[in-house]
Design a protein around this motif. Sequence first.
Motif, PDB file in Angstrom:
ATOM      1  N   GLU A 186      -5.184   6.298   9.151  1.00  0.00           N
ATOM      2  CA  GLU A 186      -5.082   5.498   7.938  1.00  0.00           C
ATOM      3  C   GLU A 186      -4.016   4.401   8.036  1.00  0.00           C
ATOM      4  OE1 GLU A 186      -2.612   9.282   7.261  1.00  0.00           O
ATOM      5  OE2 GLU A 186      -4.558   8.741   8.144  1.00  0.00           O
ATOM      6  N   ILE A 189      -3.747  -0.399  10.749  1.00  0.00           N
ATOM      7  CA  ILE A 189      -4.095  -1.713  10.202  1.00  0.00           C
ATOM      8  C   ILE A 189      -3.127  -2.724  10.801  1.00  0.00           C
ATOM      9  CG2 ILE A 189      -4.436  -3.101   8.142  1.00  0.00           C
ATOM     10  CD1 ILE A 189      -4.799  -0.537   6.550  1.00  0.00           C
ATOM     11  N   GLU A 234      -2.029  -4.108  -1.340  1.00  0.00           N
ATOM     12  CA  GLU A 234      -3.058  -3.127  -1.696  1.00  0.00           C
ATOM     13  C   GLU A 234      -3.109  -1.965  -0.710  1.00  0.00           C
ATOM     14  OE1 GLU A 234      -6.618  -5.383  -1.885  1.00  0.00           O
ATOM     15  OE2 GLU A 234      -6.019  -6.506  -3.680  1.00  0.00           O
ATOM     16  N   ASN A 235      -2.853  -2.277   0.565  1.00  0.00           N
ATOM     17  CA  ASN A 235      -2.939  -1.247   1.603  1.00  0.00           C
ATOM     18  C   ASN A 235      -1.583  -0.658   1.989  1.00  0.00           C
ATOM     19  OD1 ASN A 235      -5.933  -1.190   2.743  1.00  0.00           O
ATOM     20  ND2 ASN A 235      -5.441  -3.331   2.291  1.00  0.00           N
TER      21      ASN A 235
END
Length: 302
Positions: A186, A189, A234-235
Amino acid sequence: MKKILFLLTVLSIVSCGEKKEDNGKLQVVTTTTMITDLVENIGGDLVDVNGLMGSGIDPHLYKASQGDVMKLDGADVIFYNGLHLEGKLVEVFEKMNEQGKTTIAISDGVSEKSLIGSEYFASNYDPHIWFDLTYWNEITYYVTEKLIELDPENKLAYEANRDAYRLQLIDLRAALNVKIQELPKERRILVTAHDAFNYFGRTFDFEVVGLQGISTATEAGVKDVQRITNFIIENKINAVFIESSVPRRTVEALQAAVKAQNHDVKIGGELFSDALGSAGTIEGTYIGMYKHNVSTIVNALK
């Protein structure tokens, strides 16, 4: 077009002059540092390699110098990336090939069917193919074949060098897999200065976001900064990365925009994207560059 015609004219004039004394080695000119390193590993003592681009050079924006013209004229073969990575130089190489100079795009060594498409790039494909380790293995074979075609007497030596280098690539993949396992899925990114890491993302299951597009010829605008700022918040991304061949000001502007919205994001370190590190350093080799990048990414994001 005028610059292309000028360069071809200069090459034709230079080629009429006196040639350097032949030292018995294959004279090779390469464009990017990744290709230079590859040909040096395969060619070993059998080749003299002259790279046009050094550390920190952006191939998207590169313009040939008078010294480059001399190198190109004296080459037995020119290896370049292709897929319009080198911009207008690709047209020069294609014209030179038509005129009898051996010019080879290493991208011809991989299947177009598996390339990542891009509607924003001239070739319609992402040219940053060196970040796909499977491609780099295939290209290693392709470059070896081309060197053997030009110098068949040393076929066994080129093949031995190729096989030794391939073992290093196998070890590299294994080491990178181990390092990446330290980072939860997760958190995989990757936000960078420009979109150079899509093949890396596909290989190691990272979501990749670039502030600029695939080519650095078009600078990031206010909308790009705002879009990525929202994405970071947001992430809950804690680190973004600069690149050695791209000015850091755009990433610093992104960092400031994120902080203005009360979210802290650090610059996780410098990655090598379109060029290797300085010659003589670990990062100055393809394998060292890749290890550096992955360690920098994982250590910052975890």
